[in-house]
Design a protein around this motif. Sequence first.
Motif, PDB file in Angstrom:
ATOM      1  N   ARG A   1       0.822  -1.206   0.000  1.00 22.09           N
ATOM      2  CA  ARG A   1       0.000   0.000   0.000  1.00 22.09           C
ATOM      3  C   ARG A   1       0.858   1.260   0.000  1.00 22.09           C
ATOM      4  NH1 ARG A   1      -5.434   0.420   0.422  1.00 22.09           N
ATOM      5  NH2 ARG A   1      -6.260   2.406   1.186  1.00 22.09           N
ATOM      6  N   THR A   2       2.080   1.161   0.492  1.00 27.68           N
ATOM      7  CA  THR A   2       2.998   2.290   0.493  1.00 27.68           C
ATOM      8  C   THR A   2       4.352   1.824  -0.052  1.00 27.68           C
ATOM      9  OG1 THR A   2       3.959   1.924   2.693  1.00 27.68           O
ATOM     10  CG2 THR A   2       1.851   3.096   2.596  1.00 27.68           C
ATOM     11  N   LEU A   3       5.319   2.719  -0.077  1.00 30.12           N
ATOM     12  CA  LEU A   3       6.645   2.368  -0.596  1.00 30.12           C
ATOM     13  C   LEU A   3       7.414   1.426   0.315  1.00 30.12           C
ATOM     14  CD1 LEU A   3       7.804   5.873  -1.916  1.00 30.12           C
ATOM     15  CD2 LEU A   3       6.976   3.929  -3.267  1.00 30.12           C
ATOM     16  N   THR A   4       6.987   1.289   1.550  1.00 30.32           N
ATOM     17  CA  THR A   4       7.790   0.535   2.522  1.00 30.32           C
ATOM     18  C   THR A   4       7.080  -0.659   3.145  1.00 30.32           C
ATOM     19  OG1 THR A   4       7.086   2.023   4.304  1.00 30.32           O
ATOM     20  CG2 THR A   4       9.097   2.611   3.103  1.00 30.32           C
ATOM     21  N   ASP A   5       5.903  -1.042   2.653  1.00 32.98           N
ATOM     22  CA  ASP A   5       5.150  -2.100   3.345  1.00 32.98           C
ATOM     23  C   ASP A   5       4.879  -3.321   2.471  1.00 32.98           C
ATOM     24  OD1 ASP A   5       3.249  -1.108   1.621  1.00 32.98           O
ATOM     25  OD2 ASP A   5       1.658  -0.970   3.119  1.00 32.98           O
ATOM     26  N   THR A   6       5.739  -3.614   1.505  1.00 31.41           N
ATOM     27  CA  THR A   6       5.521  -4.760   0.616  1.00 31.41           C
ATOM     28  C   THR A   6       5.417  -6.051   1.427  1.00 31.41           C
ATOM     29  OG1 THR A   6       6.767  -3.653  -1.129  1.00 31.41           O
ATOM     30  CG2 THR A   6       6.410  -6.030  -1.369  1.00 31.41           C
ATOM     31  N   CYS A   7       4.308  -6.747   1.260  1.00 35.18           N
ATOM     32  CA  CYS A   7       4.044  -8.055   1.895  1.00 35.18           C
ATOM     33  C   CYS A   7       4.106  -7.995   3.416  1.00 35.18           C
ATOM     34  CB  CYS A   7       4.996  -9.124   1.353  1.00 35.18           C
ATOM     35  SG  CYS A   7       4.790  -9.446  -0.411  1.00 35.18           S
ATOM     36  N   ARG A   8       3.832  -6.839   3.990  1.00 36.12           N
ATOM     37  CA  ARG A   8       3.779  -6.735   5.452  1.00 36.12           C
ATOM     38  C   ARG A   8       2.442  -7.231   5.999  1.00 36.12           C
ATOM     39  NH1 ARG A   8       7.490  -3.151   7.878  1.00 36.12           N
ATOM     40  NH2 ARG A   8       9.507  -3.451   6.827  1.00 36.12           N
ATOM     41  N   THR A   9       1.436  -7.321   5.141  1.00 33.67           N
ATOM     42  CA  THR A   9       0.153  -7.903   5.536  1.00 33.67           C
ATOM     43  C   THR A   9      -0.171  -9.045   4.580  1.00 33.67           C
ATOM     44  OG1 THR A   9      -1.168  -6.402   4.163  1.00 33.67           O
ATOM     45  CG2 THR A   9      -0.626  -5.664   6.391  1.00 33.67           C
ATOM     46  N   LEU A  10      -1.049  -9.937   5.014  1.00 45.67           N
ATOM     47  CA  LEU A  10      -1.345 -11.128   4.228  1.00 45.67           C
ATOM     48  C   LEU A  10      -2.406 -10.822   3.179  1.00 45.67           C
ATOM     49  CD1 LEU A  10      -0.420 -14.030   3.987  1.00 45.67           C
ATOM     50  CD2 LEU A  10      -2.083 -14.673   5.750  1.00 45.67           C
ATOM     51  N   TRP A  11      -2.639 -11.757   2.288  1.00 48.89           N
ATOM     52  CA  TRP A  11      -3.627 -11.655   1.214  1.00 48.89           C
ATOM     53  C   TRP A  11      -4.322 -13.001   1.111  1.00 48.89           C
ATOM     54  CZ3 TRP A  11       1.597 -11.360   1.084  1.00 48.89           C
ATOM     55  CH2 TRP A  11       2.287 -12.458   0.573  1.00 48.89           C
ATOM     56  N   GLY A  12      -5.522 -13.028   0.556  1.00 52.03           N
ATOM     57  CA  GLY A  12      -6.228 -14.302   0.446  1.00 52.03           C
ATOM     58  C   GLY A  12      -7.660 -14.117  -0.005  1.00 52.03           C
ATOM     59  N   GLY A  13      -8.426 -15.185   0.081  1.00 50.43           N
ATOM     60  CA  GLY A  13      -9.846 -15.181  -0.244  1.00 50.43           C
ATOM     61  C   GLY A  13     -10.651 -15.641   0.964  1.00 50.43           C
ATOM     62  N   TRP A  14     -11.963 -15.721   0.776  1.00 52.39           N
ATOM     63  CA  TRP A  14     -12.857 -16.068   1.882  1.00 52.39           C
ATOM     64  C   TRP A  14     -13.862 -17.122   1.448  1.00 52.39           C
ATOM     65  CZ3 TRP A  14     -12.100 -14.214   6.740  1.00 52.39           C
ATOM     66  CH2 TRP A  14     -11.227 -13.116   6.867  1.00 52.39           C
ATOM     67  N   VAL A  15     -14.115 -18.068   2.326  1.00 51.91           N
ATOM     68  CA  VAL A  15     -15.212 -19.023   2.166  1.00 51.91           C
ATOM     69  C   VAL A  15     -16.251 -18.702   3.230  1.00 51.91           C
ATOM     70  CG1 VAL A  15     -15.915 -21.439   2.211  1.00 51.91           C
ATOM     71  CG2 VAL A  15     -13.690 -20.819   1.231  1.00 51.91           C
ATOM     72  N   LEU A  16     -17.439 -18.327   2.786  1.00 52.83           N
ATOM     73  CA  LEU A  16     -18.540 -18.016   3.697  1.00 52.83           C
ATOM     74  C   LEU A  16     -19.496 -19.196   3.703  1.00 52.83           C
ATOM     75  CD1 LEU A  16     -19.332 -14.311   2.693  1.00 52.83           C
ATOM     76  CD2 LEU A  16     -17.544 -15.191   4.199  1.00 52.83           C
ATOM     77  N   THR A  17     -19.775 -19.736   4.883  1.00 53.42           N
ATOM     78  CA  THR A  17     -20.634 -20.913   5.005  1.00 53.42           C
ATOM     79  C   THR A  17     -21.827 -20.573   5.876  1.00 53.42           C
ATOM     80  OG1 THR A  17     -18.677 -22.349   4.847  1.00 53.42           O
ATOM     81  CG2 THR A  17     -20.729 -23.355   5.602  1.00 53.42           C
ATOM     82  N   ALA A  18     -23.012 -20.735   5.314  1.00 48.50           N
ATOM     83  CA  ALA A  18     -24.252 -20.457   6.041  1.00 48.50           C
ATOM     84  C   ALA A  18     -24.526 -21.573   7.046  1.00 48.50           C
ATOM     85  CB  ALA A  18     -25.412 -20.336   5.054  1.00 48.50           C
ATOM     86  N   PRO A  19     -25.402 -21.326   8.019  1.00 45.89           N
ATOM     87  CA  PRO A  19     -25.723 -22.375   8.995  1.00 45.89           C
ATOM     88  C   PRO A  19     -26.241 -23.657   8.353  1.00 45.89           C
ATOM     89  CG  PRO A  19     -26.516 -20.250   9.775  1.00 45.89           C
ATOM     90  CD  PRO A  19     -26.033 -20.032   8.366  1.00 45.89           C
ATOM     91  N   ASP A  20     -26.902 -23.551   7.201  1.00 42.43           N
ATOM     92  CA  ASP A  20     -27.427 -24.755   6.549  1.00 42.43           C
ATOM     93  C   ASP A  20     -26.406 -25.388   5.600  1.00 42.43           C
ATOM     94  OD1 ASP A  20     -27.377 -22.996   4.442  1.00 42.43           O
ATOM     95  OD2 ASP A  20     -29.517 -23.101   3.981  1.00 42.43           O
ATOM     96  N   GLY A  21     -25.184 -24.866   5.559  1.00 40.02           N
ATOM     97  CA  GLY A  21     -24.132 -25.474   4.760  1.00 40.02           C
ATOM     98  C   GLY A  21     -23.913 -24.861   3.392  1.00 40.02           C
TER      99      GLY A  21
END
Length: 351
Positions: free
Chosen positions: A221-241
């Motif tokens: 996000r800035t010039l000095t923070d390359t890969c300082r935070t993680l990245w990924g996706g999300w799986v959302l699961t409802a109560p009924d599956g």
Amino acid sequence: MTQQSESTTTSTTTPEADVPGDPSPLAPPFPPLADPLPLAQRRVWPRTFHDRLTAPLPGLKGIARFAREGSVRPGKEGLADIPRLPFAPQPLPRVDARTVAVSWAGHASWVVQIGGLTVLTDPVWSRRILGTPARITPVGIPWDSLPRVDAVVISHNHYDHLDAPTLRRLPRDTPVFAPAGLGRWFHRRQFTHVTELDWWEAAELGGVRFDFVPSHHWSKRTLTDTCRTLWGGWVLTAPDGQRVYFAGDTGYGHWFSRIGQRYPGIDLALMPIGAYDPRWWLSDVHCDPEEAVRATQDLGARRMAPMHWATFVLSAEPVLEPLTRVRAAWEKAGLPREDLWDLPVGASKVL
């Protein structure tokens, strides 16, 4: 110190997080899904997540080539189709707690109604983001037409996925689910219910499970923070599956089959199909349309809804090309046409 030790152990000892290459056929079976962690728990993380990269970031030679070739935007013909981009805003569907619905606001921003919750993914309602021209289609869902937002999920910190002006519109007690290391950004902006997760970790809100899963990408996000935070996706699961997978931003690779094995029965995959040209520059971090279809098959997902196109001009492919290519790839794969949810910006679909 104990919390830091737990975070580090979780991040480095799971069988999914060791070697970034393709899994061995002799790899041990997947462990059970992790128990949901407490919400809004303060955690300490490693200073860098460079070890999670599945491809090296471009070096000076690559950057120089990109600057020399200047392949940043489509040519005049590639931009000529902007008036034809699909835009069909409509009211959000009324659903109950047993129904899942998705509505595309544009780019990677979805309104996901699941298990009685309204969840926003990577919300970007701004007309412009840093470093790119203004959006080429309006936001498909007016902000004032949203119901109460019960949660926000963030895939990573790039400006087209983490938009401060949009997030400032939310009440500061809105539950936020974020990648490891990104909580500090939200806390500085007075958000009080921020849950940071590592890959394969989960939390639960209102009976809906939020699992953070790997992607082939990076963060900066800035010039000095390359890969300082993680990245990924999300799986959302409802109560009924019922399950919705939100890929965030990702290239193609081995993680999709692993996600599909660990979270079987994904009903819908929200997959990026744009910002892929030139391939030599972007293939490690952005799927092209054919790879998005292949990833959906690897996931074992029944349906796919394309995203990450038709909103911002981020790369050199013609603006309408992602749609034509993903339709052709879906047909070539022999998949049912009704399971490709190629929605216009602003449209909705109900499971």
